[in-house]
Design a protein around this motif. Structure first.
Motif, PDB file in Angstrom:
ATOM      1  N   LEU A   1       0.697  -1.242   0.165  1.00 15.76           N
ATOM      2  CA  LEU A   1       0.016   0.052  -0.101  1.00 15.76           C
ATOM      3  C   LEU A   1       0.910   1.282   0.016  1.00 15.76           C
ATOM      4  CD1 LEU A   1      -2.817   0.993  -0.108  1.00 15.76           C
ATOM      5  CD2 LEU A   1      -3.006   0.988   2.441  1.00 15.76           C
ATOM      6  N   THR A   2       2.078   1.143   0.833  1.00 14.10           N
ATOM      7  CA  THR A   2       2.848   2.315   0.836  1.00 14.10           C
ATOM      8  C   THR A   2       3.680   2.558  -0.420  1.00 14.10           C
ATOM      9  OG1 THR A   2       3.245   1.844   3.027  1.00 14.10           O
ATOM     10  CG2 THR A   2       5.025   3.338   1.852  1.00 14.10           C
ATOM     11  N   GLY A   3       3.869   1.591  -1.204  1.00 17.66           N
ATOM     12  CA  GLY A   3       4.380   1.526  -2.629  1.00 17.66           C
ATOM     13  C   GLY A   3       3.350   2.072  -3.573  1.00 17.66           C
ATOM     14  N   ASN A   4       2.002   1.703  -3.343  1.00 15.26           N
ATOM     15  CA  ASN A   4       0.910   2.052  -4.288  1.00 15.26           C
ATOM     16  C   ASN A   4       0.960   3.625  -3.971  1.00 15.26           C
ATOM     17  OD1 ASN A   4      -2.334   2.839  -4.266  1.00 15.26           O
ATOM     18  ND2 ASN A   4      -1.361   1.610  -6.057  1.00 15.26           N
ATOM     19  N   TRP A   5       0.865   4.292  -2.791  1.00 14.35           N
ATOM     20  CA  TRP A   5       0.840   5.644  -2.403  1.00 14.35           C
ATOM     21  C   TRP A   5       1.947   6.372  -3.060  1.00 14.35           C
ATOM     22  CZ3 TRP A   5      -0.614   5.591   3.494  1.00 14.35           C
ATOM     23  CH2 TRP A   5      -2.047   5.490   3.409  1.00 14.35           C
ATOM     24  N   PHE A   6       3.091   5.896  -2.971  1.00 17.92           N
ATOM     25  CA  PHE A   6       4.122   6.194  -3.698  1.00 17.92           C
ATOM     26  C   PHE A   6       4.224   6.526  -5.142  1.00 17.92           C
ATOM     27  CE2 PHE A   6       8.521   6.468  -5.532  1.00 17.92           C
ATOM     28  CZ  PHE A   6       9.062   7.668  -4.915  1.00 17.92           C
TER      29      PHE A   6
ATOM     30  N   SER B   1       2.104   4.991 -16.246  1.00 14.85           N
ATOM     31  CA  SER B   1       1.309   5.284 -14.788  1.00 14.85           C
ATOM     32  C   SER B   1       0.652   3.824 -14.501  1.00 14.85           C
ATOM     33  CB  SER B   1       0.408   6.319 -14.808  1.00 14.85           C
ATOM     34  OG  SER B   1      -0.555   6.240 -15.976  1.00 14.85           O
ATOM     35  N   SER B   2       0.339   3.142 -15.297  1.00 14.90           N
ATOM     36  CA  SER B   2      -0.402   1.870 -14.903  1.00 14.90           C
ATOM     37  C   SER B   2       0.440   0.803 -14.486  1.00 14.90           C
ATOM     38  CB  SER B   2      -1.263   1.331 -16.107  1.00 14.90           C
ATOM     39  OG  SER B   2      -2.457   2.369 -16.518  1.00 14.90           O
ATOM     40  N   LEU B   3       1.834   1.059 -15.251  1.00 18.01           N
ATOM     41  CA  LEU B   3       2.857  -0.066 -14.742  1.00 18.01           C
ATOM     42  C   LEU B   3       3.364   0.365 -13.398  1.00 18.01           C
ATOM     43  CD1 LEU B   3       5.104  -0.306 -18.002  1.00 18.01           C
ATOM     44  CD2 LEU B   3       3.606  -1.880 -16.690  1.00 18.01           C
ATOM     45  N   LEU B   4       3.313   1.649 -12.901  1.00 17.39           N
ATOM     46  CA  LEU B   4       3.737   2.099 -11.570  1.00 17.39           C
ATOM     47  C   LEU B   4       2.765   1.856 -10.453  1.00 17.39           C
ATOM     48  CD1 LEU B   4       5.451   5.441 -12.424  1.00 17.39           C
ATOM     49  CD2 LEU B   4       6.543   3.367 -11.446  1.00 17.39           C
ATOM     50  N   VAL B   5       1.525   2.222 -10.866  1.00 18.41           N
ATOM     51  CA  VAL B   5       0.290   1.985  -9.993  1.00 18.41           C
ATOM     52  C   VAL B   5      -0.454   0.746  -9.858  1.00 18.41           C
ATOM     53  CG1 VAL B   5      -2.059   3.266  -9.360  1.00 18.41           C
ATOM     54  CG2 VAL B   5      -0.201   4.561 -10.175  1.00 18.41           C
ATOM     55  N   LEU B   6      -0.601  -0.127 -10.975  1.00 16.35           N
ATOM     56  CA  LEU B   6      -1.544  -0.926 -10.711  1.00 16.35           C
ATOM     57  C   LEU B   6      -0.870  -2.284  -9.936  1.00 16.35           C
ATOM     58  CD1 LEU B   6      -2.897  -0.991 -14.215  1.00 16.35           C
ATOM     59  CD2 LEU B   6      -4.070  -0.212 -12.087  1.00 16.35           C
TER      60      LEU B   6
ATOM     61  N   THR C   1       1.120  -2.799  -7.484  1.00 12.51           N
ATOM     62  CA  THR C   1       0.949  -2.819  -5.864  1.00 12.51           C
ATOM     63  C   THR C   1      -0.235  -2.837  -5.438  1.00 12.51           C
ATOM     64  OG1 THR C   1       1.263  -0.464  -6.040  1.00 12.51           O
ATOM     65  CG2 THR C   1       3.203  -1.722  -5.581  1.00 12.51           C
ATOM     66  N   LEU C   2      -1.174  -2.347  -6.024  1.00 11.64           N
ATOM     67  CA  LEU C   2      -2.459  -2.162  -5.742  1.00 11.64           C
ATOM     68  C   LEU C   2      -3.139  -3.729  -5.761  1.00 11.64           C
ATOM     69  CD1 LEU C   2      -4.789  -0.347  -4.605  1.00 11.64           C
ATOM     70  CD2 LEU C   2      -5.590   0.037  -6.694  1.00 11.64           C
ATOM     71  N   HIS C   3      -3.047  -4.237  -6.736  1.00  9.37           N
ATOM     72  CA  HIS C   3      -3.585  -5.499  -7.086  1.00  9.37           C
ATOM     73  C   HIS C   3      -3.272  -6.745  -5.952  1.00  9.37           C
ATOM     74  CE1 HIS C   3      -4.977  -3.481 -10.888  1.00  9.37           C
ATOM     75  NE2 HIS C   3      -6.069  -4.218 -10.505  1.00  9.37           N
ATOM     76  N   ILE C   4      -1.739  -6.607  -5.895  1.00 12.71           N
ATOM     77  CA  ILE C   4      -1.461  -7.712  -4.792  1.00 12.71           C
ATOM     78  C   ILE C   4      -1.981  -7.177  -3.608  1.00 12.71           C
ATOM     79  CG2 ILE C   4       0.781  -8.601  -3.811  1.00 12.71           C
ATOM     80  CD1 ILE C   4       2.089  -7.799  -6.705  1.00 12.71           C
ATOM     81  N   TRP C   5      -2.060  -5.828  -3.307  1.00  8.32           N
ATOM     82  CA  TRP C   5      -2.456  -5.446  -1.722  1.00  8.32           C
ATOM     83  C   TRP C   5      -4.017  -5.915  -1.907  1.00  8.32           C
ATOM     84  CZ3 TRP C   5      -6.183  -1.518  -0.640  1.00  8.32           C
ATOM     85  CH2 TRP C   5      -6.356  -1.500   0.495  1.00  8.32           C
ATOM     86  N   PHE C   6      -5.034  -5.995  -3.084  1.00 10.10           N
ATOM     87  CA  PHE C   6      -6.220  -6.345  -2.882  1.00 10.10           C
ATOM     88  C   PHE C   6      -6.221  -7.627  -2.645  1.00 10.10           C
ATOM     89  CE2 PHE C   6      -7.943  -2.465  -5.774  1.00 10.10           C
ATOM     90  CZ  PHE C   6      -8.384  -2.042  -4.588  1.00 10.10           C
ATOM     91  N   ALA C   7      -5.462  -8.585  -3.275  1.00 10.98           N
ATOM     92  CA  ALA C   7      -5.469  -9.973  -3.050  1.00 10.98           C
ATOM     93  C   ALA C   7      -5.140 -10.238  -1.563  1.00 10.98           C
ATOM     94  CB  ALA C   7      -4.642 -10.595  -4.098  1.00 10.98           C
ATOM     95  N   LYS C   8      -4.306  -9.671  -1.037  1.00  8.90           N
ATOM     96  CA  LYS C   8      -3.675  -9.981   0.357  1.00  8.90           C
ATOM     97  C   LYS C   8      -4.890  -9.346   1.343  1.00  8.90           C
ATOM     98  CE  LYS C   8       1.336  -9.856   0.534  1.00  8.90           C
ATOM     99  NZ  LYS C   8       1.663 -10.949   1.177  1.00  8.90           N
ATOM    100  N   VAL C   9      -5.420  -8.377   1.130  1.00  3.84           N
ATOM    101  CA  VAL C   9      -6.706  -8.206   1.907  1.00  3.84           C
ATOM    102  C   VAL C   9      -7.696  -9.315   1.768  1.00  3.84           C
ATOM    103  CG1 VAL C   9      -8.405  -6.510   2.054  1.00  3.84           C
ATOM    104  CG2 VAL C   9      -6.179  -5.720   1.906  1.00  3.84           C
ATOM    105  N   LYS C  10      -7.977  -9.520   0.627  1.00  4.25           N
ATOM    106  CA  LYS C  10      -8.919 -10.843   0.505  1.00  4.25           C
ATOM    107  C   LYS C  10      -8.503 -12.063   1.059  1.00  4.25           C
ATOM    108  CE  LYS C  10     -12.314 -12.860  -2.260  1.00  4.25           C
ATOM    109  NZ  LYS C  10     -13.768 -12.557  -2.519  1.00  4.25           N
ATOM    110  N   ILE C  11      -7.088 -12.268   1.145  1.00  7.80           N
ATOM    111  CA  ILE C  11      -6.686 -13.412   1.894  1.00  7.80           C
ATOM    112  C   ILE C  11      -7.000 -13.462   3.379  1.00  7.80           C
ATOM    113  CG2 ILE C  11      -4.631 -14.990   2.278  1.00  7.80           C
ATOM    114  CD1 ILE C  11      -4.079 -14.409  -0.697  1.00  7.80           C
ATOM    115  N   ASN C  12      -6.501 -12.200   3.742  1.00 13.15           N
ATOM    116  CA  ASN C  12      -6.494 -11.827   5.263  1.00 13.15           C
ATOM    117  C   ASN C  12      -7.948 -11.146   5.603  1.00 13.15           C
ATOM    118  OD1 ASN C  12      -5.373 -11.625   7.809  1.00 13.15           O
ATOM    119  ND2 ASN C  12      -4.640  -9.617   7.561  1.00 13.15           N
TER     120      ASN C  12
END
Length: 182
Positions: free
Chosen positions: A88-93, A159-164, A166-177
């Motif tokens: 999430l921090t990487g996504n924000w950055f 921009s999609s290469l930078l933003v997407l 981190t956000l998608h892996i974070w979403f998957a981790k949230v779903k797992i947790n």
């Protein structure tokens, strides 16, 4: 009347999100890492206060749940939460960086693409089910993103290469947790 509160919350959330670039663009002269530090610090402070003041019961439930699980499950939960925090921090950055160094439009379109890709990934990887109406929504959203990025397709791509990711892996981790609620 109960739904009015939810509609107002949704309108307020979209209004805040829609004006967010107005706050970030004047910060162009500051380093992206400085902006990120203040964002992380202020969010940690605000979320701690909200948890202590308004979510005290839920905080106690989560602590009791954490104490009750096995040592292996505790380790897994901690690793998933630390990994999610880093992502999430990487996504924000990346969001702040693209906003300050690429363009506001590229940032906006990259974030409009996020729910589309997340939905498609959830369908294929997490086996979520989608109705025909939901697929139509995904298709229409994708068409809208293509129209918005038509003139700046290269900015959108970078921009999609930078933003997407981190956000998608974070979403998957949230779903797992999903055992600890917030």
């Amino acid at each position: 009347m109960n739904n009015l509160r939810h509609y107002l919350a949704a309108i307020l959330a979209f209004s805040i999100w829609g004006t967010f670039s107005l706050v970030l663009k004047p910060l162009h002269s500051y380093a992206s890492s400085d902006i990120l530090f203040y964002r992380v610090f202020s969010c940690a402070l605000i979320m701690s206060l909200v948890s202590i003041l308004f979510k005290r019961e839920k905080l106690k439930q989560n602590l009791n749940y954490f104490k009750s699980i096995s040592k292996n499950e505790k380790r897994k939960t901690i690793i998933v939460n630390i990994g999610s925090s880093i992502l999430l921090t990487g996504n924000w950055f990346s969001f702040i960086y693209v906003m300050n160094h690429v363009s506001v439009r590229a940032t906006s379109v990259a974030y409009l693409v996020c729910p589309i890709i997340t939905t498609i990934l959830a369908y294929f990887i997490l086996k979520d089910k989608l109705s025909k109406l939901q697929w139509l929504s995904v298709f229409l959203s994708l068409i809208g993103c293509i129209l918005l990025s038509y003139t700046n397709i290269l900015d959108m791509f970078y921009s999609s290469l930078l933003v997407l990711p981190t956000l998608h892996i974070w979403f998957a981790k949230v779903k797992i947790n999903n055992s600890i609620s917030f």
